[in-house]
Motif scaffolding. Structure first.
Motif: not given
Length: 176
Positions: A141-145, A152-156, A160-162
């Motif tokens: 999935y993309s971050y946005a998806e 969640l927000s895309t930045s969240a 989290r992934l970072e």
């Protein structure tokens, strides 16, 4: 009544709760989506499942369907393609680790140990972080998806992934 309606009008009617309008859209595009799914899977059951899942997503995301030349079909086909790819990734992700596929020297054992550490490090993450890792890194999935899916927000999702990647790196290096 629905035969002359455009896809845009059918979507507007469905948004007002008219299930018949959505059924008309299925009748209009269901066969094309099924044939597209079958072309990717070459399996009747998988194609039926992908077609059904495509229209379930369409129903849930009526407001987000983008029309191309007044047709919802391109959006439906892209959705179907993404579902097929995700299903393929999920099948690959559930395959057991076959050590015989790894190089046959000392590197093989090191890689097996590293994969074990990675799995354990991911298992120590919080539930939401595990879901983010699974959606973005396993299912593609993309971050946005993923953000949309998890609320969640895309930045969240990116944060989290970072943090999850840093945690896994530390675990593999033996720092955590």
């Amino acid at each position: 009544m629905y035969e002359t309606d455009t896809d845009g009008e059918l979507i507007r009617l469905a948004l007002r709760g008219d299930r018949g309008a959505f059924s008309a859209m299925f009748a209009r595009h269901g066969k094309a989506v099924y044939l597209y799914a079958w072309g990717m899977t070459r399996d009747d059951r998988d194609a039926e499942d992908l077609t059904q899942d495509t229209f379930v997503i369409a129903w849930r995301r009526l407001r987000g369907i983008r029309l191309v030349d007044a047709s919802a079909l391109p959006w439906l086909l892209v959705t179907c393609r993404n579902l097929a790819r995700n299903a393929l990734r999920a099948r690959r992700g559930h395959l057991a680790l076959d050590e015989s596929l790894l190089p046959g020297d000392r590197t093989r054992q090191e890689r097996v140990e590293e994969l074990t550490w990675v799995r354990e490090a991911i298992g120590r993450l919080g539930g939401m972080d595990q879901r983010v890792v699974h959606l973005c890194l396993v299912e593609g999935y993309s971050y946005a998806e993923a953000a949309d899916h998890l609320g969640l927000s895309t930045s969240a999702v990116a944060k989290r992934l970072e943090r999850a990647r840093a945690s896994v790196r530390r675990a593999v290096r033996g720092e955590a």
